[in-house]
Every structure is written in structure tokens, then in C-alpha cells.
Design an enzyme around this catalytic site. Sequence first.
Site, short mmCIF file in Angstrom:
data_model
loop_
_atom_site.label_atom_id
_atom_site.label_comp_id
_atom_site.label_asym_id
_atom_site.label_seq_id
_atom_site.Cartn_x
_atom_site.Cartn_y
_atom_site.Cartn_z
N GLY A 200 -1.32 2.38 -0.89
CA GLY A 200 -2.45 1.48 -0.75
C GLY A 200 -3.75 2.27 -0.77
O GLY A 200 -3.78 3.49 -0.60
N CYS A 201 -4.86 1.56 -0.97
CA CYS A 201 -6.16 2.24 -1.10
C CYS A 201 -6.58 2.86 0.23
O CYS A 201 -6.89 4.06 0.29
CB CYS A 201 -7.22 1.27 -1.62
N TYR A 202 -6.61 2.07 1.29
CA TYR A 202 -6.96 2.63 2.60
C TYR A 202 -6.04 3.78 2.99
O TYR A 202 -6.51 4.83 3.45
CB TYR A 202 -6.91 1.55 3.68
N THR B 211 -4.47 5.95 1.34
CA THR B 211 -4.76 7.20 0.63
C THR B 211 -5.85 7.99 1.36
O THR B 211 -5.73 9.20 1.59
CB THR B 211 -5.19 6.89 -0.82
N GLN C 167 -13.73 7.29 -1.92
CA GLN C 167 -13.02 7.22 -3.20
C GLN C 167 -13.39 5.89 -3.86
O GLN C 167 -14.00 5.03 -3.24
CB GLN C 167 -11.50 7.27 -2.98
#
Lengths: 348, 348, 348, 348
Positions: free
Chosen positions: C150-152, C154, C314
Site C-alpha cells: 500500500g502507499c502509506y 511504503t 513520495q
Amino acid sequence: MQKIKIGIVGGTGYTGVELLRLLAHHPHVELHAITSRTEAGVPVAQMFPSLRGAVDLKFSDPASGILEECDVVFFATPHGVAMAQAPALLNKGIRVIDLGADFRLQDTAVFEKWYKLPHSCADVLKSAVYGLPELNREAVRQAKLIGNPGCYPTTMQLGFYPLLKNNLVDASALIADCKSGVSGAGRKAEVATLFSESSDSMKAYGVSGHRHTPETVEQLSKMTTQAVHLIFTPHLIPMIRGMHSTLYAKLLPEAQSMSNEDLQQLFEMTYASEPFVDVMPFGSHPETRSTRASNMLRMALHRHGDTVIVLVVQDNLVKGAAGQAVQNMNVMFGFAETAGIDMLPVMP
Amino acid sequence: MQKIKIGIVGGTGYTGVELLRLLAHHPHVELHAITSRTEAGVPVAQMFPSLRGAVDLKFSDPASGILEECDVVFFATPHGVAMAQAPALLNKGIRVIDLGADFRLQDTAVFEKWYKLPHSCADVLKSAVYGLPELNREAVRQAKLIGNPGCYPTTMQLGFYPLLKNNLVDASALIADCKSGVSGAGRKAEVATLFSESSDSMKAYGVSGHRHTPETVEQLSKMTTQAVHLIFTPHLIPMIRGMHSTLYAKLLPEAQSMSNEDLQQLFEMTYASEPFVDVMPFGSHPETRSTRASNMLRMALHRHGDTVIVLVVQDNLVKGAAGQAVQNMNVMFGFAETAGIDMLPVMP
Amino acid sequence: MQKIKIGIVGGTGYTGVELLRLLAHHPHVELHAITSRTEAGVPVAQMFPSLRGAVDLKFSDPASGILEECDVVFFATPHGVAMAQAPALLNKGIRVIDLGADFRLQDTAVFEKWYKLPHSCADVLKSAVYGLPELNREAVRQAKLIGNPGCYPTTMQLGFYPLLKNNLVDASALIADCKSGVSGAGRKAEVATLFSESSDSMKAYGVSGHRHTPETVEQLSKMTTQAVHLIFTPHLIPMIRGMHSTLYAKLLPEAQSMSNEDLQQLFEMTYASEPFVDVMPFGSHPETRSTRASNMLRMALHRHGDTVIVLVVQDNLVKGAAGQAVQNMNVMFGFAETAGIDMLPVMP
Amino acid sequence: MQKIKIGIVGGTGYTGVELLRLLAHHPHVELHAITSRTEAGVPVAQMFPSLRGAVDLKFSDPASGILEECDVVFFATPHGVAMAQAPALLNKGIRVIDLGADFRLQDTAVFEKWYKLPHSCADVLKSAVYGLPELNREAVRQAKLIGNPGCYPTTMQLGFYPLLKNNLVDASALIADCKSGVSGAGRKAEVATLFSESSDSMKAYGVSGHRHTPETVEQLSKMTTQAVHLIFTPHLIPMIRGMHSTLYAKLLPEAQSMSNEDLQQLFEMTYASEPFVDVMPFGSHPETRSTRASNMLRMALHRHGDTVIVLVVQDNLVKGAAGQAVQNMNVMFGFAETAGIDMLPVMP
């Protein structure tokens, strides 16, 4: 193929940093020098962290002579700077691409009226080529000195061109209602372009007169035997990048029998082999973001009775500035025209 | 003075919640009912936390009959709803202000063409008054039923009015290049108006035909004996509220001798006593934010040869919708026209 | 080198279209199929005009079997879809990279609690590799099936990793205050993410519990022998792309004598050879835009007494989703890890 | 009731123009003077067209003595200005409300450390009252001189107050992760807050030290006998107005048995009679826009084990600056506390 050496004057503004983004990965070039009097010695990536790890250059003092080691020098500077420095570089056989206004207008009286500055090298100006490759490719190929078009003028010229060239519309009644993202105003500390001033709001500006009018009229006049009169109304829109020009032209009586399909076909054929002009289906509504961060310009036709409406979008910093400059460089040096500038638009 | 009782149908959209903001503190009214079939029983402030502590109402079922207890009912609904419910309310002596399109167009054939819906109460429609107080104040004062103007039409009418009324311009060649904030699209779940779709980008839409054209043409035609032809090009701009209309009109030969001062004076005199129309100095560039969250509409004149350019800005949800509806209510009930809607624009 | 064939399931969302942007110019791949039941037959570039001229594919019906002709299939779909379709593809020797949640959590009970869905292929799940190449490169190299982070998670993993791995901080008192651009919510028609709802405003969401917590805790727990407790507070920020995680960790008593330089050196050495992790100078304030539209993640350290603060940024759609997926593919197929994803951030 | 005369020093910034918006319609005041050395003679409405028709004042030269005709003078100036001018006004019996930092910190050594400026009137400072009416109403009522709180400190104090006052949390481990709209940076021409720099991006700033920390710590220390240690991390968010503070505090062992309902009730009771503090239901996620352009501050509680999270939102220019200043004035002069500042939030 040996890489050519690039110099950039004025790399601290938006067109400068955009040149860096495009050229850092260009297959045929090497960034050799970027000058800034005030920032000499500072690593470029310190000012622009987006370039960390990709651009190792430091800003150089323009007086260091480093520009003379280059094959081509880009000026991403306010007007007046290129005029002062280009002649010496040209004399040494270095090609020059000016992203400012110094070499766009052939009529120096007009230049002086709008830029409040005497033109210091009228002779050199005569050799300058107006760098809109789609309309001027052969001249660009031969050029030593390029006057890179303004952002608005690029959209107006490419949008009106098929109509004027084929004498279909009344050149004395052209209207261009244009909208630009805020980056067009540059990276200058000014109250008017603060986030809190220009966000969630919009306005027209320069309605009584804008410097891009004479440039555009000079170029449009080459497309037609008619006298050109253009009403150009720029607006400031709360987006970083992006330009949308809504062009209105009145069909001449002899052209009013053309069908929408005829018009569409004319535009499609005009730009059929252009890598950076996309004629969308008749009746489309191009979004500026469909060109974001890319060198693509898109347009679409509409019609109301005898009025043709051309919607044109581009990224003002790419096709409207730095990307077009690199496109000109590619043509000048015989590289593939899309080299280094074929990145796809960023969506969303 | 006794307070009148207000009903609102369709309070879950942007014009609905804006009515609540304006009316919650209006000195002469009491919010009595707000209906929503799907949200019946839910406190309004639960859906709109901005109203916590200020609005205690819950959404009511429209079938509950509560609207019949009101003095005036606002419809902030998609077209078709007011048409279905207004007649019964009017029969009971309740006044109706429709913020939708049902009572704006007197020509039902035109209505049906653009809204793809038969008009179910043509007789009632005849008694409807077009609610643009600046141009229609006496009729509004007598009205039982108001068709509240669309947002774009408000700017186009007030901007073109002094020119058409005095027969100064060619009514067959009007162009309105208009830009709207995204709230104009309403509070509907749609991909096209998601933040990630409409932020940092812009586009034209409905260029081939938009429902506000027939409404505007019908009204402009009342101002002049000429046949009106209008090209109207709406654009979607990444701002929440705000509307900017750039109007182009060609002076008739007999008017071309007018000076800019003459034109300016004409506009200033036309709107001299209007509390919500501000004619700025000639050559100004009004910003939409100078009207944000207020009922003020501002305009400024420019000129290029024989073309007059009128720049008009307003908040599309206030003067373009809810604020104008309250202004109409004030006129209908004999309140001060500015009551409850004199808040200053929010800047920045 | 022969190009591998790519299939994409779910190409109508933001991670899908971002995969297309990245893969369309990837030197070692060929876009072979993109499926969508509802859009079958529609050219991809019709839905996403930014891809006009660059992607000629049409959406295929997923039932057509075309995915079985691919070498690797990306799932850019809601959870549940990859779980249902991946096993058959894997059986045919096709590699699978799931950008959704189906193969991120090894603990199916946790999966079922948070996703309200039984896990249908627990056996296949066991072979799935968690695709964070910086921490898991060897496993990715061998993987047939990737659960793309998932984005968070990472940002939280890469930010906390050097501290936890070296047992410097109290793992039971981690706080991650995270901020995401709106594209993280996907391309779904919803009121909450309309421009007019989420622009010029911000809020926290899911503070009482968010699906990225269990994923992150599962991975952080592998870095340390301590029991991990994480407070994760996501916020929605009015920007299209971009993620900023502000991480707080308390130094253990035995680590409190470390100097800022020691900490900085630790981070720099940990990521010294990573092409997509940039440790900025101590005390820097990374901006999300310094990673916009690129696969780069940047971080910087701060310190208040015994608390270490790590700022991590990011692009949520690139390093946080599609770019990381392509990075995983590059590792799996032995391509240069940066192939196709080395574009520079877009600034401004 | 006779109206009091208002003077404003520094009316060209955002807090100055916001004071004008609020005071122009305040029922008990009359705008008498607004000074600016550089703009003397210019109509205020020329600089701020949003005030056209509502504010007729011109900027006055501060040397004209006009401020001495006022009953109260607001300083909306950079630090140092109020310090220099307030004593003379106070001597003439004029009350002073400073929206800057000069009279917020009682410890002049701390002031001098953070503001790099000797404090020129330590004696006058002693009589200054810290103007947070919710916590300090009686002192405000008696005050001649108000140090109006900073924007961030307002949210941190009101959010932590019920916890610290009742000794429920560990005061040595407070974390405030705060996010501000860009207007908080003021109306100064600076590159960092240009639209093209701060739009569609975010960052932390001042993480190693921010001037609002000592102010907040000084005030929090009054609430508890514990030593206060605060980690304050400000972030810049791409919105014009709005502030969101995410506060983390650890329950002391003796308080860990409190239920969520207990905590909620404590907060609700603490602020039950406050017109400008709204405690939302437990687990809510307040949006900044629910306070936009209003003087309301909203908060909501969450809990993770022994950590209490308080989410606090306000409009940084209203409750965080100008609105709070007017609230203080209302208390000082015995007006209704909500007079002139009861406008509802603007949504959307």
C-alpha cells in the site's frame, strides 16, 4: 553519436528548471553549464531537490567563459539578457535558442514599444528564426539563432493556421480568449501570484494590451494576404501548468458552405505528420491535463453557424516554452525531433 | 415584524446548503422545513457540520405536508421537481422560488427540447416571473412564482444589458466566453468533477450547446428589437466558487463614435442604485474572489476598436443562485433588498 | 532482448492509467492486454486522452482469454478480484503483480477482519512475496506472485526500517501522522472526493482504524524482536498526487547517546545503493512535489531530545503504487531496476 | 449604544483585511483609521476590491496622529511594531490589541531568543493579557493591552486544555502535528508561497524549532503542575485558509481507566457554554472547511489504547487571528461576545 554540450543561462526560473528536466535524460546531450550570477557555486539540485541524483551541475558565474565551451546555449532569461550576450556566442559559432522575447519580433519599433527597451542588435535579429517547427521547420533546420515563441502565440498560431492559410476566415475579426496556469508568470516573488492570491479565483489581465499580441499578429500576417486584427484576452487560472485557448473566427462567405467534416479533414491533414500536434475528433473538449508535463498540443473544432471555434490546449512550460526549445534544438542538430521530449502526459 | 416561514425542497445540494447559510441569519425569516426523501429524520447539521449550532432542523419527508405551513418555498432541485410540486403550493397561497430551470423559459417547446421533459404546467408557467431583480424588479414584487435565473445567464444579461437596451451593439454577433467554478456542477457523485479530475486542469464543455443559451437568448431578446444571436462557450475552472464571463460585442456604426468615458458612464448610470452590481473603473480586471461568498456582481469595461469587452464576475452559488433567490424573496415580501445577504466577500 | 507481454486488469482507475503511462515507454515490455468488463471494445485513449497517439490498445473483455497470452499480469483492481483470478494465471506460468490488498497480508484472519471478505486462496497466498524491493529484493527476484505494498505502508516501512532494524527505538510507541493527496481515494464517483468537497480543505479520516495499519504492523514486526504498536493517522490533503508521512519514534535508553550525525549516517548507509530512496541532509523538509510523477521516495531526519522524526515523501501513485509495481516487475524479470521508471519529478 | 472608534495599524496584510471584513459590519464599532506608511492616501477598497462599497476609508500616515482619536487600536503588523507604538497609545487611555507576537510571551529572554529583537517595553508587557477568551476571559475583560494568540497555539491550547487541567495526561510527551493553509505565511512577496510553489504539494517546515512552541509551552504550563514538553511539527498545506491540528497525548496510569464516554463528557462540559468552541461527537473527523471564514473552532476525540488523539480545526485568519481579536475586543468593551463575528462558515 557524440553528445553536444548544453549551456543554460538563467536556470533558476521555471523554464530553466524545465529545460533541466527535459535535457537531463536527453539521449544526445550533456548538460555542461548553467549560469546564475547570484547563485554561482550552488548545486542546482540544492535549489531544485526534484533534480537530486539526476543533475550534478553547480551554477556557474556567467563571466567564467564556460558558455563558450558549449555547442548550444539556451537563454531562459527576462528580455534584454539574450540580446546582450547572444552576439558574442554566435560569433564563436555557438548556436543560441532564446526562450525570451528578444528575437521573436522582427520589427524593432514594435519590440521597443512593447518592451520599453531599445533593440541592441538589429542585425543579428535579422538572422533569427522564429522557432515554431510546425510552421517553420526548414528555417529552423538552418538556424544559428532561434527566437522561441511565447506560450500564448504557439496556441494561437497553430489553431488559426489552417483557417488563415487557406483563406477561409475573416482575418480582421479574430478573437482569442486564452487562459493560462500561474507558472506562466514565472518564479518571481510577487504578491499577485501568491498561492493565497491566485488560488480559488481567476481574472483576466492585460486585456487592454499584452506583449503576445504583436508577436502573434506578426506571425499570423505571414499566413494570409488579409490584414490581421486580433483581439487577445488572457486570463489567469488557478492551475500550475496548462494553457487553454478558445479561438473564434468567422468563415468568409465563400467558405461558409464547407461542412464540419471538411473543416475537420483540413485540420487533420495539416497536422497529419506532426508528432506534437493532436487534432481530436470534431466537437471534443480537450483538457489541459491531457498535455500536462508533455510536449503535446491538442486541439478540437466546434462550429456555430459561420463561426469556427478552435479549442487548443498545451502545457505552457513545455510546448509553450522549454519543450518547444528542445524541439527546435533537435531540428537544428538533426536529432529525431521527439528525442528527449516524448514523455507522456501526467494524468491525473 | 413577524418572521415568515421558509421551506426548502432539496437541501442536500450546494444551492440548498447555501440557502441555509444565508437564511439562518436572515432577520425576517424562520427556517421551518427542509425536505429530502432520502435523508428524512437526519439533522441537517449532521450532513453539513458547518451548520452545527446554527441550524437545528432535521430533513423532513416531503410527503409530510410540512411545506404547506410555509410562507415561501424554495426549490433547490433538479429540473422537473418544482414543476410537479409548485402548483399545489401556489394554490394554497404559498409563494414559490425555483432555483432550477422549470420556470425560466416561457417557450415550452424550447424547454422541452433542451430538458427532454414535457412541461407539465404551462398555465402556471405563464404567471412565473423571471427573477433578475435588476432588470425585473416590479414584476418580482408582484410575483407568486419566481423562476430564478441560471448562474451564467445572470452575468450575460447584466453585462450585455446597457449595450443592447440602448441599441449600441450588433445583437447578432454576441460572444460570451464564460468560466465557472466546479460547484456549478452540483453535489453529485460523478467522476468528471472529482478533485483528481478537475483540479490543476481546465476545459471547455457543452460548446456545441448548453441549456443556458436559450434562457439567455430569450431574455436578451427582450432588451432589443434586433434578432439576438449568442455564442456561449462555458469552461470549467479549478476553483470551488466563482464565475467569470468575458463578453464581446461589436458596436454598431452609429455607436462607434462613443468614447470609452461615454460607455463607462452609461454602465455606471444604469446600475447606480443597484446594491449588488458594482461597475468598476474602466479597464479594471475584476477577480472572482472579490465576490466570493457574497451576493455582489462586479463588472468592468474594455475596448478594442469597435469591440466592447465586458468582464463580469460573481459567486455562482450566491448572486448566481441562492443569494439571488433570497434577493427575490426580499423584494417579494417587501423586506430591505439587502436583508440577510449583505455579507462581505471573503478575501483571501 | 525480446519484449515481455503485459496484461492489466482494471485499467480504468488511477493506478491502472499510471501503469499505462509507465509501461507505454518501457524498453522491455509490450502492452498486450488491458481488460474491463464494462468498457470492452473502447479504445483506452478514448477514456484517457493523455494516451492518444501512445497507446493503441482497446479494453478487452476479461473473459476473452487474452490475459493468458501475457508474461505478467498486473491487477489494479479492488480487493477480491486478484484473489479470484490469480490462481488460474499462476497455474499457466504467468506471473502476477497485485496492486490491491489480496496478497499483502499473510494472516488471513487479519485480512478477513479488515476486508470483510473470506480469503479464497490461502495456499497461493503463502507463495506471495511482499513487493517492497528495498527490503525484500531477493524474494522479489524469485517471486511468481507479488503483493504490491500500500502507499502509506511504503513510507512507514522505509522510514522506520533503519531505526527498528538496529533496535534503536521503542517499537511499542510508534506514531505515523500521514497525509495523502486525493488520488489515493481512487477514480470512483463519490461525493466526498468531489473537487468542491475536498479542495481548499483538509481532514483526518479513518483515525479509529485504517486497513494500512495491519499491513504495516505485519511488516514492521519482521524488523524487530520487540512487539510493535503503531498509531497511524491518515489525512486527506487537497493535492492530486503526493504523500507526506511524519514519523515519530522514541529512542531507547541505550540509543540516546547517538548523535544526529550517527543517525544520519545510519540512514544514508542503509539506502546508499537504492536508486529510488533519497536520504536528504539532516534537518531538511522534503516537499511532496520533489517526487511528483516519479518513482523517487525522499526522507529527512529531525530530532527533539529522544524523539526522532522522519519526514518521508513520495508520489502515492508511483512509488506508492504503479511505479513500485513496475520496479517489482523489473526485479522479477532481471531488467535494470530503473528501466522505464527513471523519469524525473515534474516541478513545478 | 454609541459606537467605538477603531484604528488598525498594518491593514495591508491578511489579518488586516480580515479585521476590515469583520469590523465593517460590526454593530458597535466605526472604522476610524487604518494606517500604512507606504499606502497613505490610497483608498483601502482600491487595494482590496472585495471591500468596494463597504469600506470608504483611505490609508492614513501613521504619523498623522489619527490613531489617538480611536478607542481601540489593532496592530496587524510584524513583530516589533506594536512594541514601539503601543506604550504611547496606552498612555492616552487607548486600548491595544496586538495580533503580532510582541505581547504574547511574558518571558522576555525567550522572546528575544526567538524573535532576535530586544523587548523594548518589558514593563508594559507585564500588564498585557494573553487573549484567549475561553481560558482567560476575566483577565481579558479588564485588559488594556491584549497579546492576541498565534494561530497554532490557539488550537493546541484549546485541544490539550481539558486533559492537562485535569491532570489526565503526561505533559512531558505531548505531540502536535499541525497543518496550516498558506495564508498563515502572510501577504508577503516570497517565492516559497507562490501558487506554483505551494500548490499541489505539501511539506513540513520549522520542524527543528518554531516560534509558536515557546508561546504554547508558556501557556500549557499554566494548566498543569507537570513540566511541559511539546513536540510541535507544522506543515504547509495547499489551501488558502484552514488549520488542522492533530494532537497526541498519553493518559497517565491513573487516568487509563477512563472510558471514551468519560473523556467526551469532560470535553463537552469544559466548553459547554463557549460560543466558538464546538466539541463534535467522539470519533468525528472535522474538516477545516466546516470553519471556513467563521470564528468557530471544532474538535473531536479519538483514542488508541492509552493515547488520546484530539483533532482540532479552525480558520487560521479568524479564530486563529482577526476573529479572536474581535472576540477579545467584544469582551473588553462589554459587547455581546459574538457581536460581528457570528457569520456562518462558507461551505463549499
